[in-house]
Write a protein that holds these residues in place. Sequence first.
Motif, PDB file in Angstrom:
ATOM      1  N   THR A  15       0.719  -1.280   0.142  1.00  0.00           N
ATOM      2  CA  THR A  15       0.118  -0.106  -0.001  1.00  0.00           C
ATOM      3  C   THR A  15       0.908   1.232   0.028  1.00  0.00           C
ATOM      4  OG1 THR A  15      -0.013  -0.073   2.223  1.00  0.00           O
ATOM      5  CG2 THR A  15      -1.787  -1.196   1.077  1.00  0.00           C
ATOM      6  N   GLU A  16       0.341   2.403   0.120  1.00  0.00           N
ATOM      7  CA  GLU A  16       0.786   3.960   0.035  1.00  0.00           C
ATOM      8  C   GLU A  16       1.939   4.049   0.959  1.00  0.00           C
ATOM      9  OE1 GLU A  16      -0.818   8.420   0.201  1.00  0.00           O
ATOM     10  OE2 GLU A  16      -2.232   6.798   0.643  1.00  0.00           O
ATOM     11  N   PRO A  17       2.166   3.733   2.026  1.00  0.00           N
ATOM     12  CA  PRO A  17       3.421   3.783   2.793  1.00  0.00           C
ATOM     13  C   PRO A  17       4.765   3.316   1.927  1.00  0.00           C
ATOM     14  CG  PRO A  17       1.954   2.962   4.254  1.00  0.00           C
ATOM     15  CD  PRO A  17       1.256   2.949   2.906  1.00  0.00           C
ATOM     16  N   CYS A  18       4.491   2.458   0.866  1.00  0.00           N
ATOM     17  CA  CYS A  18       5.667   2.060   0.289  1.00  0.00           C
ATOM     18  C   CYS A  18       6.171   3.224  -1.017  1.00  0.00           C
ATOM     19  CB  CYS A  18       5.538   0.770  -0.671  1.00  0.00           C
ATOM     20  SG  CYS A  18       6.833   0.143  -1.565  1.00  0.00           S
ATOM     21  N   ILE A  19       5.267   4.155  -1.347  1.00  0.00           N
ATOM     22  CA  ILE A  19       5.627   4.858  -2.356  1.00  0.00           C
ATOM     23  C   ILE A  19       6.796   5.839  -1.784  1.00  0.00           C
ATOM     24  CG2 ILE A  19       4.637   6.990  -3.395  1.00  0.00           C
ATOM     25  CD1 ILE A  19       1.810   5.880  -3.352  1.00  0.00           C
ATOM     26  N   GLY A  20       7.595   5.842  -2.920  1.00  0.00           N
ATOM     27  CA  GLY A  20       9.065   6.594  -2.576  1.00  0.00           C
ATOM     28  C   GLY A  20      10.067   5.695  -1.668  1.00  0.00           C
ATOM     29  N   THR A  21       9.553   4.858  -1.124  1.00  0.00           N
ATOM     30  CA  THR A  21      10.619   4.114  -0.073  1.00  0.00           C
ATOM     31  C   THR A  21      11.156   3.057  -0.856  1.00  0.00           C
ATOM     32  OG1 THR A  21       9.082   4.650   2.014  1.00  0.00           O
ATOM     33  CG2 THR A  21      10.497   2.802   2.129  1.00  0.00           C
ATOM     34  N   LYS A  22      10.544   1.971  -1.333  1.00  0.00           N
ATOM     35  CA  LYS A  22      10.969   0.695  -2.125  1.00  0.00           C
ATOM     36  C   LYS A  22      12.089   0.212  -1.303  1.00  0.00           C
ATOM     37  CE  LYS A  22      11.575   2.846  -5.926  1.00  0.00           C
ATOM     38  NZ  LYS A  22      12.101   3.149  -7.614  1.00  0.00           N
ATOM     39  N   ASP A  23      12.082  -0.136   0.005  1.00  0.00           N
ATOM     40  CA  ASP A  23      13.066  -0.434   0.733  1.00  0.00           C
ATOM     41  C   ASP A  23      13.641  -1.896   0.337  1.00  0.00           C
ATOM     42  OD1 ASP A  23      14.451  -0.609   3.373  1.00  0.00           O
ATOM     43  OD2 ASP A  23      13.506  -2.542   3.393  1.00  0.00           O
ATOM     44  N   ALA A  24      12.685  -2.644  -0.399  1.00  0.00           N
ATOM     45  CA  ALA A  24      13.248  -4.116  -0.934  1.00  0.00           C
ATOM     46  C   ALA A  24      13.371  -5.201   0.208  1.00  0.00           C
ATOM     47  CB  ALA A  24      14.164  -3.999  -1.972  1.00  0.00           C
ATOM     48  N   SER A  25      13.311  -4.994   1.496  1.00  0.00           N
ATOM     49  CA  SER A  25      13.581  -5.953   2.491  1.00  0.00           C
ATOM     50  C   SER A  25      12.563  -6.976   2.213  1.00  0.00           C
ATOM     51  CB  SER A  25      13.209  -5.646   3.867  1.00  0.00           C
ATOM     52  OG  SER A  25      14.154  -4.567   4.080  1.00  0.00           O
ATOM     53  N   CYS A  26      11.327  -6.871   1.663  1.00  0.00           N
ATOM     54  CA  CYS A  26      10.393  -7.800   1.489  1.00  0.00           C
ATOM     55  C   CYS A  26      10.585  -8.747   0.312  1.00  0.00           C
ATOM     56  CB  CYS A  26       9.000  -7.334   1.008  1.00  0.00           C
ATOM     57  SG  CYS A  26       8.959  -5.775  -0.520  1.00  0.00           S
ATOM     58  N   VAL A  27      11.625  -8.065  -0.694  1.00  0.00           N
ATOM     59  CA  VAL A  27      11.902  -8.609  -1.888  1.00  0.00           C
ATOM     60  C   VAL A  27      12.794  -9.922  -1.429  1.00  0.00           C
ATOM     61  CG1 VAL A  27      13.100  -8.468  -4.089  1.00  0.00           C
ATOM     62  CG2 VAL A  27      11.670  -6.936  -3.432  1.00  0.00           C
ATOM     63  N   GLU A  28      13.911  -9.760  -0.673  1.00  0.00           N
ATOM     64  CA  GLU A  28      14.728 -10.422  -0.327  1.00  0.00           C
ATOM     65  C   GLU A  28      14.364 -11.750   0.388  1.00  0.00           C
ATOM     66  OE1 GLU A  28      17.663  -8.355   2.096  1.00  0.00           O
ATOM     67  OE2 GLU A  28      17.810  -6.593   0.753  1.00  0.00           O
ATOM     68  N   VAL A  29      13.202 -11.708   1.033  1.00  0.00           N
ATOM     69  CA  VAL A  29      12.522 -12.657   1.744  1.00  0.00           C
ATOM     70  C   VAL A  29      11.313 -13.413   1.203  1.00  0.00           C
ATOM     71  CG1 VAL A  29      13.256 -11.912   4.352  1.00  0.00           C
ATOM     72  CG2 VAL A  29      10.705 -11.410   3.237  1.00  0.00           C
ATOM     73  N   CYS A  30      10.922 -12.904  -0.133  1.00  0.00           N
ATOM     74  CA  CYS A  30      10.055 -13.826  -0.745  1.00  0.00           C
ATOM     75  C   CYS A  30      10.550 -14.903  -1.536  1.00  0.00           C
ATOM     76  CB  CYS A  30       9.460 -12.601  -1.999  1.00  0.00           C
ATOM     77  SG  CYS A  30       8.155 -13.210  -3.005  1.00  0.00           S
ATOM     78  N   PRO A  31       9.959 -16.216  -0.896  1.00  0.00           N
ATOM     79  CA  PRO A  31      10.429 -17.276  -1.830  1.00  0.00           C
ATOM     80  C   PRO A  31      10.023 -17.575  -3.169  1.00  0.00           C
ATOM     81  CG  PRO A  31       8.534 -17.962  -0.344  1.00  0.00           C
ATOM     82  CD  PRO A  31       8.950 -16.345  -0.410  1.00  0.00           C
ATOM     83  N   ALA A  62       5.709 -14.189   4.461  1.00  0.00           N
ATOM     84  CA  ALA A  62       7.137 -13.562   4.580  1.00  0.00           C
ATOM     85  C   ALA A  62       7.287 -12.227   4.431  1.00  0.00           C
ATOM     86  CB  ALA A  62       8.004 -14.527   4.016  1.00  0.00           C
ATOM     87  N   CYS A  63       6.814 -11.584   3.676  1.00  0.00           N
ATOM     88  CA  CYS A  63       6.828 -10.300   3.279  1.00  0.00           C
ATOM     89  C   CYS A  63       6.475  -9.178   4.159  1.00  0.00           C
ATOM     90  CB  CYS A  63       6.426 -10.034   1.813  1.00  0.00           C
ATOM     91  SG  CYS A  63       4.666 -10.290   1.892  1.00  0.00           S
ATOM     92  N   GLU A  64       5.212  -9.566   4.831  1.00  0.00           N
ATOM     93  CA  GLU A  64       4.625  -8.512   5.756  1.00  0.00           C
ATOM     94  C   GLU A  64       5.408  -8.090   6.972  1.00  0.00           C
ATOM     95  OE1 GLU A  64       0.359  -8.112   7.921  1.00  0.00           O
ATOM     96  OE2 GLU A  64       1.061 -10.187   7.474  1.00  0.00           O
ATOM     97  N   PRO A  65       6.055  -8.939   7.716  1.00  0.00           N
ATOM     98  CA  PRO A  65       6.953  -8.354   8.860  1.00  0.00           C
ATOM     99  C   PRO A  65       8.170  -7.899   8.379  1.00  0.00           C
ATOM    100  CG  PRO A  65       7.108 -10.851   8.727  1.00  0.00           C
ATOM    101  CD  PRO A  65       6.185 -10.381   7.806  1.00  0.00           C
ATOM    102  N   GLU A  66       8.297  -7.933   7.332  1.00  0.00           N
ATOM    103  CA  GLU A  66       9.917  -7.351   6.773  1.00  0.00           C
ATOM    104  C   GLU A  66       9.926  -6.085   6.385  1.00  0.00           C
ATOM    105  OE1 GLU A  66      12.861  -8.910   7.135  1.00  0.00           O
ATOM    106  OE2 GLU A  66      11.884 -10.478   7.967  1.00  0.00           O
ATOM    107  N   CYS A  67       8.693  -5.523   6.019  1.00  0.00           N
ATOM    108  CA  CYS A  67       8.379  -4.270   5.514  1.00  0.00           C
ATOM    109  C   CYS A  67       8.544  -3.096   6.783  1.00  0.00           C
ATOM    110  CB  CYS A  67       6.851  -4.072   5.062  1.00  0.00           C
ATOM    111  SG  CYS A  67       6.814  -2.345   4.119  1.00  0.00           S
TER     112      CYS A  67
END
Length: 76
Positions: A15-31, A62-67
Amino acid sequence: MSYESGGIDVAFVITEPCIGTKDASCVEVCPVECIHPMPDEEGYEESDQLYIDPNECIDCGACEPECPVEAIFPED
């Protein structure tokens, strides 16, 4: 680029809090690598936020707690 449910059951959404952030921690844990664009994908720099492809997501959560900005939620 965005992914809309269009009749497909979507397990999680970013959702919206990701706009401009794109931390990508979620990408790293997605199997299954269902979060796009990944940092090494074309279009990453131009995209405002990350998206979960509903056709690829296996609803593992897996992605939810990493954001770090708490932008990922189960689609209810």
